[in-house]
Design a protein around this motif. Sequence first.
Motif, PDB file in Angstrom:
ATOM      1  N   PHE A   1       0.853  -1.186   0.000  1.00 37.48           N
ATOM      2  CA  PHE A   1       0.000   0.000   0.000  1.00 37.48           C
ATOM      3  C   PHE A   1       0.889   1.237   0.000  1.00 37.48           C
ATOM      4  CE2 PHE A   1      -2.895  -3.160   1.729  1.00 37.48           C
ATOM      5  CZ  PHE A   1      -4.121  -2.808   1.181  1.00 37.48           C
TER       6      PHE A   1
ATOM      7  N   ASN B   1      -3.618   0.721  -3.327  1.00 41.54           N
ATOM      8  CA  ASN B   1      -3.481  -0.638  -2.813  1.00 41.54           C
ATOM      9  C   ASN B   1      -2.379  -1.413  -3.548  1.00 41.54           C
ATOM     10  OD1 ASN B   1      -4.487  -1.713  -5.224  1.00 41.54           O
ATOM     11  ND2 ASN B   1      -6.454  -2.323  -4.369  1.00 41.54           N
TER      12      ASN B   1
ATOM     13  N   LEU C   1      -7.583   3.819  -3.889  1.00 41.92           N
ATOM     14  CA  LEU C   1      -8.727   3.597  -3.014  1.00 41.92           C
ATOM     15  C   LEU C   1      -9.433   4.896  -2.668  1.00 41.92           C
ATOM     16  CD1 LEU C   1      -7.113   1.063  -0.509  1.00 41.92           C
ATOM     17  CD2 LEU C   1      -8.427   0.555  -2.582  1.00 41.92           C
TER      18      LEU C   1
ATOM     19  N   ILE D   1      -7.473   0.125   5.070  1.00 40.65           N
ATOM     20  CA  ILE D   1      -6.666  -0.814   4.289  1.00 40.65           C
ATOM     21  C   ILE D   1      -6.466  -2.098   5.081  1.00 40.65           C
ATOM     22  CG2 ILE D   1      -5.509   1.067   3.078  1.00 40.65           C
ATOM     23  CD1 ILE D   1      -3.051   0.605   4.833  1.00 40.65           C
TER      24      ILE D   1
ATOM     25  N   GLU E   1      -3.658  -7.957   2.237  1.00 44.50           N
ATOM     26  CA  GLU E   1      -3.758  -7.945   0.779  1.00 44.50           C
ATOM     27  C   GLU E   1      -2.392  -7.848   0.103  1.00 44.50           C
ATOM     28  OE1 GLU E   1      -6.482  -4.918  -0.500  1.00 44.50           O
ATOM     29  OE2 GLU E   1      -8.062  -5.598   0.863  1.00 44.50           O
TER      30      GLU E   1
END
Length: 346
Positions: free
Chosen positions: A262, A286, A292, A307, A311
């Motif tokens: 991120f 991201n 985002l 966040i 991920e």
Amino acid sequence: MARTVKVAAAQVGAVHLDADRKETVDRLVALLREAAAQKVQLVVFPECTLTTFFPRYLFESQEELDMYFEHGEDVTTSEHVKSLAEEARKHNIDFVLGYAERTTEGTGYNTCIYYSATEGKVVSKYRKVHLPGTKEPFEDPDAINQLEKRYFEPGNLGFQAFRVPGLVSNALKKDSAGADENNAGKGDPILGMLICNDRRWPEAWRVYSLQGVELIVFGFNTGSNMAHLWGSKPMSSEQAEAEALFHSRLVQQANSYMNACFSISSARCGFDDGKFDLIAGSAICNPEGHLLAEAKTKGDELVVAEIDLSECRQGKEKTFDFARHRRIETYGLVVTQTGVVELPLL
């Protein structure tokens, strides 16, 4: 395992050459209070947040120049910043702050710090490495100067990633981790800091990425039309601003994807002193390179997103599994050669 953090870019609009430092910090405190109302855990302020971007000007007086620097090892204890740190502790919000630093030895750096509300102190400091611009002003009196090379030295702290306590409630700790387990992506968040022009250099992102970075944060002051600096072709002010915004988004999105992390960018923007136009475009991106959230104005604005650091794992373990796919034996030029050396003519 979800590892969610609510974060924000605190974009700051115009700050003029004669701006009162206390009034500027009051604006930052207002943004921090807005973040508290939205239960934000981390706020990222811009590059050189406390003053106008003074490297546009040629200062003949050292005393006048030093007015734009913060002096002392810990900026959060200075008369200008301690109210911001107190507000952060009150609301348990971490923050990143960019400022001009004058060391006790007299050296100037373009610096940012990470303040941890949990620890009640600065836990990391970064000094800008890639200084753009020139030491001497352009001969054209109408040119917009960029004199960072005159007022700052290149950063000497490197690209040192760091873990941040208190952001993720279920973070795995050293004393509870199994010796034989794969603990990657389970601990406290790993962060890295950049400043403005650093974001354009992939080497900086990659050094952080090799330390497992999950979130890179940076502030910037980017002119909307810097034709003399970049040597770009003539274009309208609208075209130049669109191009500057495009490149700012491009490097953030591309590097976030290529390093599976991120990123948060925070702009000092707006129309300073009635003649210097700075782009906005503060954004949260991201690990797949998608934005985002992005600023909608060119003024003081909080850009917020939640966040999930888990991920990052897909990119780090699949697409960009460095241990399996990197071939460092082929990358020698990257660390042995600085400038371009063209191939011989045919």
